[in-house]
Motif scaffolding. Structure first.
Motif, PDB file in Angstrom:
ATOM      1  N   UNK A  94      14.670   0.007   4.186  1.00 63.64           N
ATOM      2  CA  UNK A  94      13.865   0.389   3.042  1.00 63.64           C
ATOM      3  C   UNK A  94      12.395   0.405   3.471  1.00 63.64           C
ATOM      4  N   UNK A  95      11.491   0.275   2.539  1.00 59.55           N
ATOM      5  CA  UNK A  95      10.063   0.407   2.848  1.00 59.55           C
ATOM      6  C   UNK A  95       9.458  -0.844   3.491  1.00 59.55           C
ATOM      7  N   UNK A  96      10.158  -1.967   3.528  1.00 60.15           N
ATOM      8  CA  UNK A  96       9.643  -3.189   4.163  1.00 60.15           C
ATOM      9  C   UNK A  96      10.162  -3.202   5.599  1.00 60.15           C
ATOM     10  N   UNK A  97       9.528  -2.444   6.476  1.00 57.25           N
ATOM     11  CA  UNK A  97      10.181  -2.073   7.728  1.00 57.25           C
ATOM     12  C   UNK A  97       9.427  -2.403   9.008  1.00 57.25           C
ATOM     13  N   UNK A 129       3.235   3.361   6.197  1.00 52.94           N
ATOM     14  CA  UNK A 129       3.968   2.100   6.191  1.00 52.94           C
ATOM     15  C   UNK A 129       5.436   2.263   5.818  1.00 52.94           C
ATOM     16  N   UNK A 130       5.751   3.151   4.893  1.00 52.62           N
ATOM     17  CA  UNK A 130       7.108   3.193   4.330  1.00 52.62           C
ATOM     18  C   UNK A 130       8.041   4.200   4.990  1.00 52.62           C
ATOM     19  N   UNK A 131       7.510   5.087   5.843  1.00 57.21           N
ATOM     20  CA  UNK A 131       8.336   6.207   6.299  1.00 57.21           C
ATOM     21  C   UNK A 131       8.281   6.387   7.816  1.00 57.21           C
ATOM     22  N   UNK A 132       8.581   5.333   8.535  1.00 52.68           N
ATOM     23  CA  UNK A 132       8.641   5.438   9.992  1.00 52.68           C
ATOM     24  C   UNK A 132       9.995   5.993  10.419  1.00 52.68           C
ATOM     25  N   UNK A 149      18.054   5.113   1.039  1.00 55.18           N
ATOM     26  CA  UNK A 149      18.661   5.094   2.362  1.00 55.18           C
ATOM     27  C   UNK A 149      20.157   4.844   2.334  1.00 55.18           C
ATOM     28  N   UNK A 150      20.687   4.315   1.230  1.00 51.94           N
ATOM     29  CA  UNK A 150      22.076   3.869   1.215  1.00 51.94           C
ATOM     30  C   UNK A 150      23.067   5.039   1.346  1.00 51.94           C
TER      31      UNK A 150
END
Length: 377
Positions: A94-97, A129-132, A149-150
């Protein structure tokens, strides 16, 4: 669309049985890591901590824009999970990546440059930050939409199964994701079709500011797998060794074609994002989280086992702080992307009639304005 017919299930079972095996399997799923690896876990955890702290500082300096979610307090979960993966496995987050990207093998400099929105970033500065995304490490992205993402990770597992590969897709999510429809649909499909996927719920106890107990009738989230006859487990997310061993078990099951749901319980030390002051927490809760700091707790454990000394703790901290500073310096020196490249990665391959308009550009050319003579001219 495949159906759940006897023929289809037989074909899928045959594919699972014929998957290629690794040339150098790393030992039993529950094996205890070596002393060297236990120390490596600690080094990675400290590096991620110092990196995230440096990122938080950069955000206050307005060098990082947009949303920014940190792994502070979740380092044990990050390191334990990533150490269990094979290089050929696929990871969806998710966005905490940020920590996952570093632990997966992406250089901290490239991660920080992405946070800064620079061309040397892992997504050329356009992801933030959220889309690597990094195909070299099979890091298939962070996703800003909760649960976005699921289904994609489930689709990747279907592709692996269809090709008869030995890889596994690992899909990370927060506790709040378990309440959306795509979570249940994906687990159902994975169980019906015996897909090689491990779903991981990183349960930090809060969906933004709402507790799991307030949002989930069954707060033990791993139990949701029972509705799909899927194996599951809950593990202490503040213990990297426990997470690593649990993840190895889950991955071994997935390689046999049996999807798995793993819940790691690990509280975040700060708010939901950099700008969240976390005022919904009492002083007692904040103190309890600080007391359960996974890095401090793991350092005590390694010290008691004779693997870590005060001098080595200081040395590792100095190295990690320097690495985080070097990553920030690298990001500062990296150029901003050209505006003309804004749409370069919209599609993987050229698409007919792909719009190349920039934001604010008119859809159609402006009609010519009639010339009106000025009165008296």
């Amino acid at each position: 669309m495949p159906t759940n017919s006897a023929t289809t299930r037989s074909t899928r079972a045959s594919r699972s049985a014929s998957r290629t095996t690794r040339k150098n399997p790393p030992g039993p799923a529950g094996a205890t890591p070596s002393a060297g690896r236990l120390l490596d876990f600690y080094r990675q955890m400290v590096l991620i901590r110092r990196f995230e702290e440096r990122a938080a500082r950069a955000y206050t300096e307005a060098k990082i824009g947009g949303y920014c979610h940190l792994n502070l307090g979740e380092e044990a979960t990050v390191v334990g999970l990533m150490a269990a993966l094979e290089e050929t496995d696929y990871l969806f987050t998710n966005y905490r990546e940020h920590g996952y990207a570093i632990a997966r093998g992406i250089a901290p400099e490239r991660v920080m440059a992405e946070l800064y929105g620079r061309t040397d970033g892992v997504s050329r500065g356009w992801g933030g930050s959220m889309h690597m995304f990094d195909i070299g490490t099979r890091f298939m992205g962070g996703y800003g939409i909760v649960g976005g993402q699921v289904p994609l990770a489930t689709g990747a597992a279907l592709a692996i199964d269809y090709r008869g590969g030995s890889e596994v897709a690992m899909c990370l999510m927060g506790d709040g994701t378990t309440n959306i429809g795509a979570f249940h649909e994906s687990l159902n499909i994975a169980a019906l079709w015996d897909l090689p996927i491990v779903y991981v719920i990183v349960n930090n106890g809060l969906g933004m500011g709402t507790t799991v107990e307030q949002s989930s009738a069954e707060p033990a989230l791993y139990k949701r797998a029972a509705a799909y006859r899927m194996a599951s487990a809950r593990v202490d997310g503040n213990d990297p060794v426990a997470v690593h061993q649990a993840a190895r078990v889950a991955l071994a099951e997935a390689r046999r074609g049996k999807p798995y749901l793993l819940e790691t319980v690990s509280g975040r030390l700060k708010g939901h994002s950099v700008v969240d002051p976390a005022k919904y927490r009492s002083k007692e809760e904040a103190q309890a989280l600080k007391a359960a700091d996974p890095i401090a707790r793991y350092a005590v454990r390694l010290s008691e086992e004779g693997l870590l000394t005060d001098a080595l703790i200081a040395e590792i901290d100095t190295e990690a702080t320097a690495a985080a500073g070097a990553a920030a310096a690298f990001a500062d020196a990296s150029p901003h992307p050209e505006v003309s490249t804004l749409f370069d990665y919209t599609y993987a391959t050229p698409v007919p009639n792909d719009a190349r308009r920039l934001p604010g550009d008119a859809l159609f050319p402006a009609a010519p304005r009639p010339t009106v003579p000025h009165p008296g001219v």
